[in-house]
Scaffold this active site. Structure first.
Site, PDB file in Angstrom:
ATOM      1  N   SER A 114      59.590 -25.152 -23.059  1.00 50.35           N
ATOM      2  CA  SER A 114      59.456 -25.343 -21.621  1.00 50.35           C
ATOM      3  C   SER A 114      58.001 -25.342 -21.169  1.00 50.35           C
ATOM      4  O   SER A 114      57.216 -26.184 -21.577  1.00 50.35           O
ATOM      5  CB  SER A 114      60.271 -24.272 -20.880  1.00 50.35           C
ATOM      6  OG  SER A 114      60.315 -24.522 -19.502  1.00 50.35           O
ATOM      7  N   THR A 347      68.732 -15.732 -13.130  1.00 43.70           N
ATOM      8  CA  THR A 347      67.766 -16.735 -13.578  1.00 43.70           C
ATOM      9  C   THR A 347      68.294 -17.455 -14.816  1.00 43.70           C
ATOM     10  O   THR A 347      68.785 -16.828 -15.751  1.00 43.70           O
ATOM     11  CB  THR A 347      66.423 -16.062 -13.901  1.00 43.70           C
ATOM     12  OG1 THR A 347      65.920 -15.454 -12.708  1.00 43.70           O
ATOM     13  CG2 THR A 347      65.412 -17.078 -14.406  1.00 43.70           C
TER      14      THR A 347
END
Length: 519
Positions: A114, A347
């Protein structure tokens, strides 16, 4: 096709975090390490590995090409029927999710860490996505971890290396079909079904001086940015840093005011009305135009407020809204005004997926200027000032002590109702989420406290790092006072930020209250 069985000693550290397994490249390069985790994924596919159809792609970071070859060879040995791979191994995370769904794949293996830095001494990651295109839920990642802890051998086939550079279809070994596809084509087609590209092009034709700048930070979205802004919309000089690089050209592909300085500097210097950047794998973004930064919470809320202007949502009803628990509550106000359900989830994208699949959710996570759009929104809903402070690569013990302060306070029944300076604690807890679709419960997802000042603080350890610890401190405060709307968020929130860092003893435990990154 010769298949060899390789004996190994099980690894005990292959437990996935928020989104897949992320470690230093040097860890994945250890003998049998990557092979073990790939095999554990294949043996944990809910539908079974035999005759499966998998989408493969990544953000182009260091080690991607080598791991793609391992996936093909190990997959062939375990009976994978087909691999669909983005050209040169490139697929953004959103594009991979779309392709999995469009072509009816069993799932996909994505090679990305990411927004973490790349290169031979930095980070690498592997994650599995399900047939719905979303990240594997904890039930699957837990199974992968259990398999890895007991895996004493893996199988690998002696097939030639996959040619990922040539678009087309080939068969390798006895029965592994491999299709190489254009990395951007399917994704761009999907976007053209969501947005009115002809209308956007007409706008730019009628306003030739209105500039847009997209900065890919040398991540996976470079080819997508060029395909959308340059090829489809015909905007010259509208992109920069759009060649994917194994080490992100030495940068940090996290779109914020600190690491996306390349965007901020050009936008400010040229007074560009609309700028944007994205992270390494393309599933988070930043909007910045002419000295105006749009916080992620405002971005989500503004999109939800204007959803009726988006062709896709004119054709398809907005089913509901959602945000992760630490994200600012601005979108909650939109949901209330529009009579929509707003879900607060932990999250991680995986928590949104069941809501999407159950048709409970549509939006989660412009010629006026960005600032004018924000001001119009604030006139209706007030402004939710929000900031996130990242303390990266800090001492793990110190980070645990910081969180331990709030954990102990939350556990004390006298904390709610107590005074912190001139504020009263009105609510506190450790966020727990019960999925409204399948009833599963995710506990201990983030410590939080609310105060009579209208502020909320959240503190959690990031699940995306590969070494040390990263503390994320979120601070927000809502205001209905129009005279406050033009204040800088850091200035407005300064008293609440100081209260939070003092309360949690940042200086005592990690020796600083100054973050690495402010968002």
């Amino acid at each position: 096709m010769e298949i060899k069985t390789v004996q190994i000693t099980p690894f005990t550290d292959q437990k996935a975090g928020t989104s897949g397994l992320r470690k230093k490249v040097t860890v994945f390069q250890k003998e049998h390490y990557s092979e073990s985790f790939i095999t554990s994924i294949l043996l944990s596919i809910p539908e079974g590995v035999k005759d499966s159809f998998l989408v493969i792609g990544g953000d182009g970071r260091f080690l991607n090409p080598e791991v793609i070859q391992l996936i093909a060879k190990i997959g062939a040995a375990y009976g994978v029927k087909k691999l669909l791979i983005g050209q040169n191994g490139i697929l953004s995370t959103p594009a991979a999710s779309h392709i999995i769904r469009k072509y009816g794949a069993t799932g996909g293996i994505l090679l990305t860490a990411s927004h973490n830095p790349g290169g031979p001494l930095n980070d690498f990651g592997i994650k599995y996505n399900l047939a719905n295109g979303g990240p594997a839920p904890e039930s699957v990642t837990d199974k992968i971890y259990e398999v890895s802890k007991s895996l004493t051998s893996y199988k690998i086939a002696s097939i030639p290396d996959i040619d990922t550079s040539t678009i087309g279809f080939q068969t390798y070994g006895d029965s592994l079909d491999v299709e190489i596809v254009d990395s951007t084509a399917d994704y761009v087609t999907m976007l053209k079904d969501i947005f009115d590209f002809d209308l956007i092009k007409k706008f730019f034709k009628n306003h030739p001086d209105y500039r847009v700048l997209f900065d890919a930070l040398h991540g996976v979205t470079g080819p997508y940015g060029k395909a959308i802004f340059e090829t489809e919309l015909g905007l010259e000089n509208s992109t920069q840093n759009c060649v994917p690089s194994p080490d992100f050209n030495g940068g940090h592909p996290d779109p914020n005011l600190t690491y996306a300085k390349s965007l901020v500097d050009v936008v400010d210097r040229a007074n560009i009305p609309f700028g944007a950047a994205s992270d390494g794998d393309g599933d988070r973004n930043m909007i910045y135009g002419a000295a105006s930064f749009v916080s992620p919470g405002d971005s989500l809320a503004i999109i939800a407020h204007h959803a009726h202007l988006i062709p896709y949502f004119r054709k398809n009803k907005v089913q509901g809204l959602a945000r992760s628990m630490p994200t600012s509550g601005a979108v909650d106000l939109v949901a209330k005004a529009q009579g929509l359900e707003c879900y607060e989830v932990p999250t991680g994208w995986k928590f949104f997926c069941s809501l999407f699949d159950a048709n409970k959710l549509s939006i989660c996570g412009n010629r006026p200027s960005i600032k004018e759009i924000q001001k119009d929104f604030w006139k209706v809903y007030g402004r939710t000032f929000f900031t996130r402070y990242d303390y990266e690569d800090v001492d793990s013990d110190g980070a645990s002590k910081v969180l331990g302060v709030l954990k102990d306070l939350v556990a004390d029944p006298k904390f709610v109702g107590s005074k912190i300076g001139d504020r009263t604690v009105t609510e506190a807890g450790n966020f727990s989420y019960k999925d409204p679709v399948d009833g599963s419960v995710a506990s201990n997802q983030g410590l939080y406290a609310r105060f009579s000042s209208g502020s909320r603080i959240v503190v959690r350890l990031s699940g995306t790092g590969s070494s040390g610890a990263t503390i994320r401190l979120y601070v927000e405060q809502h205001s209905n006072d129009p005279s406050s709307y033009d204040q800088d968020a850091q200035d407005f929130l300064a008293p609440e930020i100081k209260m939070a860092t003092d309360l949690l003893k940042f200086k005592e435990f990690i020796h600083t209250d100054e973050p690495t990154v402010r968002t």
